[in-house]
Design a protein around this motif. Structure first.
Motif, short mmCIF file in Angstrom:
data_model
loop_
_atom_site.label_atom_id
_atom_site.label_comp_id
_atom_site.label_asym_id
_atom_site.label_seq_id
_atom_site.Cartn_x
_atom_site.Cartn_y
_atom_site.Cartn_z
N PHE A 71 -15.74 70.08 -16.43
CA PHE A 71 -16.66 69.32 -15.60
C PHE A 71 -17.47 70.22 -14.66
O PHE A 71 -18.29 69.73 -13.90
CB PHE A 71 -15.90 68.29 -14.76
CG PHE A 71 -15.13 67.29 -15.57
CD1 PHE A 71 -15.75 66.18 -16.10
CD2 PHE A 71 -13.78 67.48 -15.83
CE1 PHE A 71 -15.05 65.26 -16.86
CE2 PHE A 71 -13.05 66.57 -16.58
CZ PHE A 71 -13.69 65.46 -17.11
N VAL A 72 -17.21 71.52 -14.73
CA VAL A 72 -17.85 72.48 -13.82
C VAL A 72 -18.90 73.29 -14.58
O VAL A 72 -18.73 73.59 -15.76
CB VAL A 72 -16.78 73.42 -13.21
CG1 VAL A 72 -17.42 74.45 -12.30
CG2 VAL A 72 -15.76 72.59 -12.43
N ALA A 73 -19.98 73.63 -13.89
CA ALA A 73 -21.05 74.42 -14.51
C ALA A 73 -20.48 75.68 -15.15
O ALA A 73 -19.57 76.31 -14.61
CB ALA A 73 -22.10 74.78 -13.47
N THR A 74 -21.00 76.05 -16.32
CA THR A 74 -20.42 77.13 -17.10
C THR A 74 -20.37 78.45 -16.35
O THR A 74 -19.43 79.23 -16.51
CB THR A 74 -21.21 77.32 -18.41
OG1 THR A 74 -22.60 77.49 -18.09
CG2 THR A 74 -21.06 76.09 -19.30
N ILE A 97 -18.56 73.90 -5.88
CA ILE A 97 -18.81 73.90 -7.31
C ILE A 97 -20.02 73.03 -7.62
O ILE A 97 -20.44 72.24 -6.78
CB ILE A 97 -17.60 73.38 -8.11
CG1 ILE A 97 -17.28 71.92 -7.72
CG2 ILE A 97 -16.38 74.27 -7.92
CD1 ILE A 97 -16.22 71.27 -8.58
N ASP A 98 -20.54 73.18 -8.81
CA ASP A 98 -21.55 72.27 -9.33
C ASP A 98 -20.90 71.46 -10.44
O ASP A 98 -20.48 72.02 -11.47
CB ASP A 98 -22.76 73.02 -9.89
CG ASP A 98 -23.64 73.59 -8.80
OD1 ASP A 98 -23.49 73.17 -7.64
OD2 ASP A 98 -24.48 74.46 -9.10
N LEU A 99 -20.76 70.15 -10.21
CA LEU A 99 -20.23 69.28 -11.24
C LEU A 99 -21.28 69.09 -12.33
O LEU A 99 -22.45 68.85 -12.03
CB LEU A 99 -19.85 67.93 -10.64
CG LEU A 99 -19.11 66.97 -11.57
CD1 LEU A 99 -17.67 67.40 -11.73
CD2 LEU A 99 -19.20 65.54 -11.06
N PRO A 108 -23.98 69.38 -6.68
CA PRO A 108 -23.24 70.27 -5.78
C PRO A 108 -22.11 69.52 -5.09
O PRO A 108 -22.31 68.44 -4.53
CB PRO A 108 -24.30 70.75 -4.79
CG PRO A 108 -25.36 69.69 -4.81
CD PRO A 108 -25.37 69.15 -6.20
N CYS A 109 -20.90 70.09 -5.14
CA CYS A 109 -19.72 69.45 -4.57
C CYS A 109 -18.90 70.46 -3.78
O CYS A 109 -18.96 71.67 -4.04
CB CYS A 109 -18.82 68.88 -5.66
SG CYS A 109 -19.50 67.51 -6.59
N VAL A 131 -22.04 67.14 -1.85
CA VAL A 131 -22.68 67.73 -0.68
C VAL A 131 -24.18 67.90 -0.91
O VAL A 131 -24.82 68.81 -0.40
CB VAL A 131 -22.04 69.09 -0.31
CG1 VAL A 131 -20.62 68.90 0.16
CG2 VAL A 131 -22.09 70.07 -1.47
N GLY A 132 -24.71 66.99 -1.71
CA GLY A 132 -26.12 67.10 -2.04
C GLY A 132 -27.06 66.75 -0.90
O GLY A 132 -28.19 67.24 -0.86
#
Length: 254
Positions: A71-74, A97-99, A108-109, A131-132
């Protein structure tokens, strides 16, 4: 039907009380302000809330076969997997992280995970908060800048973080390297390592400072090393506030 639902349905069939408890759990997860997920040390998804499905656009059947790093950006997956290993080893972890959704959109989270023992096995219970919006990002950046300013002002090998709401403390590896013992899990645990003649003074000083929400705190004391001797320590800390101005943590260095 996903694994989460299977587990809940099995529990619910046992008794009316179990059914009420299962319903309560589902309701509670649905009320959380962000994404909730729970997984074991292999990454197997054990439980999650509807927010994960909504944000990621994956179905329950797909999620149960996935791993949390999917679920996280590569470009963040390696770092995220290291953070999860830290959670299982030290008890907690956090990072931004970026979901990644099914369509490739990034959200962004701020992710925070805690190790827990449930049903006889260790797992990580995690939350990811969006946290967008500008305020959340600004607060997150402010906290990061405060940490950097603190580190840049001191030359030391030991960094600590005290959660004023839970009373839990975290130290980096320097605590083991410099003083010869592992992490002090609470402020009381840390104070127990102080010289008996210094304990009351330091306890009163740091507690009053944290409650008042003042800026920098500093003091000197003797700290017992792992070999039984005492080291003379110069300790400094910084109070961090939430967006309402309430003191929520202290970050410091010895």
């Amino acid at each position: 039907m996903n694994e989460e639902q299977d587990q809940q349905d099995n529990a619910a069939s046992e008794s009316p009380a179990a059914e009420d408890y299962s319903s309560f759990n589902r309701s509670l997860l649905g009320m959380l302000p962000g994404i909730f997920w729970m997984f074991d040390d292999t990454g197997r998804m054990l439980r999650w809330n509807k927010e994960l499905e909504r944000r990621s656009s994956f179905t329950p059947g797909e999620i149960v076969a996935m791993r949390p790093w999917h679920f996280v950006a590569t470009d963040q997956r390696d770092e995220f997997q290291r953070a999860l290993r830290t959670a299982f080893k030290r008890g907690r972890t956090s990072m931004e992280i970026d979901l990644l959704s099914r369509t490739g959109d990034r959200m962004p989270c701020f992710f925070a995970g805690r190790r827990a023992r449930i049903g006889g096995q260790f797992c990580v219970v995690g939350m990811a908060i969006d946290v967008g919006d500008h305020r959340a990002i600004q607060n997150s950046l402010l906290q990061s800048e405060e940490r950097l300013r603190l580190v840049s002002r001191v030359t030391t090998d030991v960094i600590w973080d005290w959660d004023l709401e839970t009373d839990e403390t975290w130290h980096n590896d320097g605590l083991q390297k410099v003083f010869g013992y592992a992490n002090a899990d609470s402020i009381r645990d840390w104070i127990s390592h102080l010289h008996p003649e210094d304990r009351d003074r330091v306890r009163q000083s740091i507690t009053a400072h944290a409650q008042a929400g003042q800026g920098f705190w500093e003091t000197r004391y003797r700290l017992r090393r792992g070999d039984g001797g005492y080291a003379h320590v110069y300790d400094r800390g910084l109070v961090v506030h939430d967006e309402q101005g309430k003191p929520v943590r202290m970050i410091g260095a010895m």
